[in-house]
Write a protein that holds these residues in place. Sequence first.
Motif, PDB file in Angstrom:
ATOM      1  N   HIS A   1       5.047  -6.125   6.001  1.00 43.59           N
ATOM      2  CA  HIS A   1       3.656  -5.285   6.201  1.00 43.59           C
ATOM      3  C   HIS A   1       2.425  -6.254   5.878  1.00 43.59           C
ATOM      4  O   HIS A   1       2.493  -7.362   5.105  1.00 43.59           O
TER       5      HIS A   1
ATOM      6  N   ASP B   1       1.298 -10.687  -1.466  1.00 43.88           N
ATOM      7  CA  ASP B   1       1.811  -9.313  -1.112  1.00 43.88           C
ATOM      8  C   ASP B   1       0.913  -8.828  -0.070  1.00 43.88           C
ATOM      9  O   ASP B   1      -0.168  -8.210  -0.486  1.00 43.88           O
ATOM     10  N   ASN B   2       1.155  -8.920   1.355  1.00 45.14           N
ATOM     11  CA  ASN B   2       2.242  -9.617   1.759  1.00 45.14           C
ATOM     12  C   ASN B   2       1.916 -10.376   3.175  1.00 45.14           C
ATOM     13  O   ASN B   2       2.437 -10.383   4.007  1.00 45.14           O
TER      14      ASN B   2
ATOM     15  N   GLU C   1       1.394  -0.088   4.395  1.00 43.18           N
ATOM     16  CA  GLU C   1       2.783  -0.025   3.487  1.00 43.18           C
ATOM     17  C   GLU C   1       2.215   0.480   2.266  1.00 43.18           C
ATOM     18  O   GLU C   1       3.054   1.172   1.396  1.00 43.18           O
ATOM     19  N   GLU C   2       0.933   0.013   1.732  1.00 41.59           N
ATOM     20  CA  GLU C   2       0.477   0.112   0.329  1.00 41.59           C
ATOM     21  C   GLU C   2       0.331   1.921   0.169  1.00 41.59           C
ATOM     22  O   GLU C   2      -0.039   2.231  -0.910  1.00 41.59           O
TER      23      GLU C   2
ATOM     24  N   ASP D   1       9.044  -9.176   2.156  1.00 45.14           N
ATOM     25  CA  ASP D   1       7.873  -8.603   1.377  1.00 45.14           C
ATOM     26  C   ASP D   1       7.615  -9.646   0.043  1.00 45.14           C
ATOM     27  O   ASP D   1       8.376  -9.534  -0.652  1.00 45.14           O
TER      28      ASP D   1
HETATM   29 ZN   LIG Z   1       4.264  -5.594  -0.501  1.00 42.82          ZN
END
Ligand SMILES: [Zn+2]
Length: 422
Positions: free
Chosen positions: A219, A231-232, A263-264, A291
């Motif tokens: 992501h 991240d990330n 993604e978050e 990740d």
């Molecule tokens: Zn992540």
Amino acid sequence: MKVDGNRQFALLEKIGFVRVSGSPEELKAANILMDEIKAMGLEPHLEPFEVSYGKVNVAKFAVTEPYQKEYTVTGYRLAGNTAKGGEEHELLYLEGYDDVMLQKAKGKFVIVNGRLTVDDYKKVYAAGIAGFMTMGGTVIDEVEKTDLDTRTMRDSMREVGTVPAFHIRMTDALEILKSGATKVKIELDTEPTTHTSNNVVVTIPGTEKPEEIVDVGAHYDSVEFSSGVWDNGAGSVTIMEMLRHFVENPPKRTMRFIWFGSEELGLLGSHAYVKQYADEMSKHIFMINVDVGGSVLGGNMAGCTSDESLCKYIEYLAKEVGYSTSVRQGIMSSDSVPFANAGVPALNFGRGGRGPGMGFMHTRYDMISLISPEALQVTTEFAVYAADRLVNAVVFPVPRQLPQNIVEQVDKYLNKKPEKKA
Ligand SMILES: [Zn+2]
């Protein structure tokens, strides 16, 4: 081609800005990734998807008795709204979810102790609370050096019912409770919204078994306040380097590289991808997910969302080439989960701190100064090596079948109700 940590680091610097789901910055990062892929002579594309979300128009919180003070809070998106102009309620510190506390909670606005699970929320909702507040950060935070994030009331809570909900700094919550506050005034106005996010997708057709697809994903979005390099961004530049390898060394099986958006917000890009390709998912035999990575202080990690045999395989490969890594079987809180939910086993790579204080995920302190080209390179070299062995195997060594413990972990993670046995 040799994996080049400096090239990875240079791309990481380019995308190392806050890039929240659906923002112009997320799209800008997607386009930087697209340009990098196009420069390899490939034709990537964006796959847009709609995100249901919410925005907070007003979130106000003040103590009114025995003193008067307004505090900085954030309101939960998609929580319940108060009456316009606000409401006054008695305040209670809900230190636990036992019957004594719950009986006291009726009709009150509560500050909850620690995290509020769905099961706890069911109890306080049934107890008739007027609203709740969670605390963020730590008791030693300094205001200028920390941020207060905005949270979202999850669907699993909304199904129970909604009440106004807020988030406050732990230092402020401490002050409020020490001061013996008894009454508060709250105001919340939040409304549902939708926005568009994008996955970046490019395919390398397999030379011998093009009908078998191995997905490689990471992501590229971040949370608010965070440049999201560990991240990330790190995973994003890792799979870019993997792509370079396979462009120069065409794989026997088809490889689909996906940089996931959103993604978050709950793995939304990977959920959208799996949904979009639902008809052909049976051809997707495996997923490799990256990740977090690149942290100087920390160690390599491998997570096998599969049967135990993959863990052994990775341990053997690591020993063969002298790669230090932890290996464990299980699901990761990342984009491999929607694949596992569709029956696709996965291998997760990452590099991170094993102790507190080494890295600060989801904060302004996820900084490029904690990342090095060498640390990026070491994980990537092994990811390339393992991926190369897998996609070129004569018979694919990982069965496309998930063991029961993984199925249960996925169901629990996605809050799926257990199916009733006939
Ligand atoms: Zn992540």
